[in-house]
Motif scaffolding. Structure first.
Motif, PDB file in Angstrom:
ATOM      1  N   SER A  67      36.884  26.886  39.170  1.00 48.56           N
ATOM      2  CA  SER A  67      37.879  27.928  39.069  1.00 48.56           C
ATOM      3  C   SER A  67      38.031  28.516  37.640  1.00 48.56           C
ATOM      4  O   SER A  67      38.507  29.680  37.560  1.00 48.56           O
ATOM      5  CB  SER A  67      39.257  27.286  39.377  1.00 48.56           C
ATOM      6  OG  SER A  67      39.881  26.964  38.456  1.00 48.56           O
ATOM      7  N   MET A  68      37.606  27.735  36.605  1.00 48.86           N
ATOM      8  CA  MET A  68      37.581  28.408  35.390  1.00 48.86           C
ATOM      9  C   MET A  68      36.527  29.600  35.066  1.00 48.86           C
ATOM     10  O   MET A  68      36.729  30.639  34.780  1.00 48.86           O
ATOM     11  CB  MET A  68      37.403  27.222  34.311  1.00 48.86           C
ATOM     12  CG  MET A  68      37.474  27.652  32.813  1.00 48.86           C
ATOM     13  SD  MET A  68      36.973  26.159  31.762  1.00 48.86           S
ATOM     14  CE  MET A  68      35.113  26.400  31.819  1.00 48.86           C
ATOM     15  N   CYS A  70      35.376  31.062  37.470  1.00 49.20           N
ATOM     16  CA  CYS A  70      35.716  32.232  38.673  1.00 49.20           C
ATOM     17  C   CYS A  70      36.695  33.131  37.867  1.00 49.20           C
ATOM     18  O   CYS A  70      36.989  34.282  38.555  1.00 49.20           O
ATOM     19  CB  CYS A  70      36.341  31.627  39.731  1.00 49.20           C
ATOM     20  SG  CYS A  70      34.809  30.972  41.087  1.00 49.20           S
ATOM     21  N   ARG A  71      37.477  32.431  36.969  1.00 50.16           N
ATOM     22  CA  ARG A  71      38.616  33.605  36.320  1.00 50.16           C
ATOM     23  C   ARG A  71      38.053  35.012  36.221  1.00 50.16           C
ATOM     24  O   ARG A  71      37.319  35.278  35.426  1.00 50.16           O
ATOM     25  CB  ARG A  71      39.292  32.902  35.023  1.00 50.16           C
ATOM     26  CG  ARG A  71      40.534  33.472  34.803  1.00 50.16           C
ATOM     27  CD  ARG A  71      41.136  32.756  33.849  1.00 50.16           C
ATOM     28  NE  ARG A  71      41.209  31.301  33.864  1.00 50.16           N
ATOM     29  CZ  ARG A  71      41.216  30.305  32.682  1.00 50.16           C
ATOM     30  NH1 ARG A  71      41.014  30.799  31.828  1.00 50.16           N
ATOM     31  NH2 ARG A  71      41.321  28.921  33.455  1.00 50.16           N
ATOM     32  N   GLY A  72      38.927  36.004  36.881  1.00 43.49           N
ATOM     33  CA  GLY A  72      38.743  37.443  36.579  1.00 43.49           C
ATOM     34  C   GLY A  72      37.262  37.778  37.391  1.00 43.49           C
ATOM     35  O   GLY A  72      36.918  38.928  37.293  1.00 43.49           O
ATOM     36  N   THR A  99      38.123  30.221  44.189  1.00 43.17           N
ATOM     37  CA  THR A  99      38.076  31.575  43.892  1.00 43.17           C
ATOM     38  C   THR A  99      39.482  32.160  43.749  1.00 43.17           C
ATOM     39  O   THR A  99      39.621  33.413  43.665  1.00 43.17           O
ATOM     40  CB  THR A  99      37.159  32.171  44.998  1.00 43.17           C
ATOM     41  OG1 THR A  99      37.783  32.155  46.240  1.00 43.17           O
ATOM     42  CG2 THR A  99      35.995  31.801  45.154  1.00 43.17           C
ATOM     43  N   ASP A 100      40.383  31.345  43.942  1.00 42.63           N
ATOM     44  CA  ASP A 100      41.725  31.718  43.639  1.00 42.63           C
ATOM     45  C   ASP A 100      42.049  32.781  42.503  1.00 42.63           C
ATOM     46  O   ASP A 100      42.882  33.321  42.252  1.00 42.63           O
ATOM     47  CB  ASP A 100      42.820  30.766  43.629  1.00 42.63           C
ATOM     48  CG  ASP A 100      42.991  30.031  45.287  1.00 42.63           C
ATOM     49  OD1 ASP A 100      42.207  30.642  46.236  1.00 42.63           O
ATOM     50  OD2 ASP A 100      43.631  29.150  45.508  1.00 42.63           O
ATOM     51  N   SER A 101      41.293  32.121  41.497  1.00 43.99           N
ATOM     52  CA  SER A 101      41.323  32.662  40.160  1.00 43.99           C
ATOM     53  C   SER A 101      40.529  33.942  39.934  1.00 43.99           C
ATOM     54  O   SER A 101      40.567  34.517  38.936  1.00 43.99           O
ATOM     55  CB  SER A 101      40.926  31.569  39.046  1.00 43.99           C
ATOM     56  OG  SER A 101      39.670  31.149  39.058  1.00 43.99           O
ATOM     57  N   SER A 103      39.209  37.701  40.338  1.00 44.80           N
ATOM     58  CA  SER A 103      39.926  39.184  40.423  1.00 44.80           C
ATOM     59  C   SER A 103      40.560  39.519  41.834  1.00 44.80           C
ATOM     60  O   SER A 103      39.917  39.053  42.925  1.00 44.80           O
ATOM     61  CB  SER A 103      38.824  40.232  40.099  1.00 44.80           C
ATOM     62  OG  SER A 103      39.567  41.528  40.292  1.00 44.80           O
ATOM     63  N   CYS A 106      37.987  41.101  44.158  1.00 44.49           N
ATOM     64  CA  CYS A 106      36.638  40.325  44.141  1.00 44.49           C
ATOM     65  C   CYS A 106      35.959  40.499  45.275  1.00 44.49           C
ATOM     66  O   CYS A 106      36.577  40.448  46.518  1.00 44.49           O
ATOM     67  CB  CYS A 106      37.021  38.980  43.837  1.00 44.49           C
ATOM     68  SG  CYS A 106      35.535  38.007  43.888  1.00 44.49           S
TER      69      CYS A 106
END
Ligand SMILES: Nc1nc2c(ncn2[C@@H]2O[C@H](COP(=O)(O)OP(=O)(O)OP(=O)(O)O)[C@@H](O)[C@H]2O)c(=O)[nH]1
Ligand SMILES: [Mg+2]
Length: 230
Positions: A67-68, A70-72, A99-101, A103, A106
């Motif tokens: 998740s880190m 995936c951020r943004g 993928t919650d983190s 955009s 996205c």
């Protein structure tokens, strides 16, 4: 080093071929890989933009990092192996929540890799794949994951993200089958995704950097007596 303008992330179970797809696209070759540790990225110039493409580790022990990475993210490429139904199921069970983190706008691509190992005689000819004789298909295995299974997963993702089908690219456009080994549809995959992330990058740049809090500026609020306990 050039600063990336946008981010694309590859996610998926170990051994599905994420690193091989990136090597094929960026280095134009298929080479031996070792299972990825943590993550690594390439920078790709796309028009005036620099896009970072992140290769992540599929191994369970690195799951927490997903998740880190995936951020943004402007796009996430969810990768499975067409010869492993389990690898498709893992995308929903283990990777989607990472993928919650990403955009809010996205885009998602679902990619079935290693199609070279399958009996693909039923597929129509394509400029990237010379027509095969029926005999040459004999040694190959029948695909374990059908294109419809990937399309069904794409529709589940839309539900999970509470997105309306008419507001996003069609499932048929966002589900790909590739071979990192032969190069089949690899350029098409990455370039379709890059085209789609450009408007997201433009929006992200217009909005400026994400709001951050400077903790050196932090002044604790004066304690006030609470009415009820005074
Ligand atoms: N036949 C075939 N083999 C492939 C293909 N792509 C990858 N492989 C092989 O599959 C194995 C795993 O490939 P990797 O690219 O390392 O897989 P990965 O998804 O990066 O795995 P992790 O880093 O552990 O998450 C390697 O032995 C590759 O040579 C493909 O398109 N066709
Ligand atoms: Mg890898």
């Amino acid at each position: 080093m050039k600063k990336p303008d946008g981010k694309v992330v590859l996610l998926g179970d170990m051994n599905v071929g994420k690193t091989s797809l990136l090597h094929r696209y960026m280095e134009r070759r298929f080479q031996d890989t070792v299972s990825t540790v943590g993550g690594a990225f390439y920078l790709k110039q796309w028009g005036p933009y620099n896009i970072s493409i992140w290769d992540t580790a599929g191994r369970e022990q690195f799951h927490g990092l997903g998740s880190m990475y995936c951020r943004g993210a402007a796009a996430v490429i969810l990768t499975y192996d067409v010869n492993s139904l389990q690898s498709l199921m893992e995308l929903e069970d283990r990777f989607l929540a990472l993928t919650d983190s990403a955009s809010a706008d996205c885009i998602f691509a679902i990619v079935g890799n290693k199609v070279d190992l399958t009996d693909d005689c039923a597929l129509p000819p394509d400029e990237n794949r010379p027509e095969k004789s029926v005999a040459s298909c004999g040694a190959k295995v029948r695909k374990q994951v059908r294109a419809e299974d990937a399309i069904a997963l794409y529709k589940k993702i839309l539900k999970y993200k509470m997105l309306d089908e008419k507001d996003v690219p069609a499932a048929e456009k966002m589900c790909f089958e590739t071979s990192a080994k032969t190069g089949y549809k690899v350029d098409y995959l990455f370039e379709t995704v890059f085209e789609m992330v450009v408007p997201i990058i433009v929006r992200q740049k217009a909005e400026g950097p994400p709001q951050t809090v400077d903790i050196t500026d932090y002044k604790p609020a004066k304690r006030t007596k609470s009415g009820c306990c005074a």
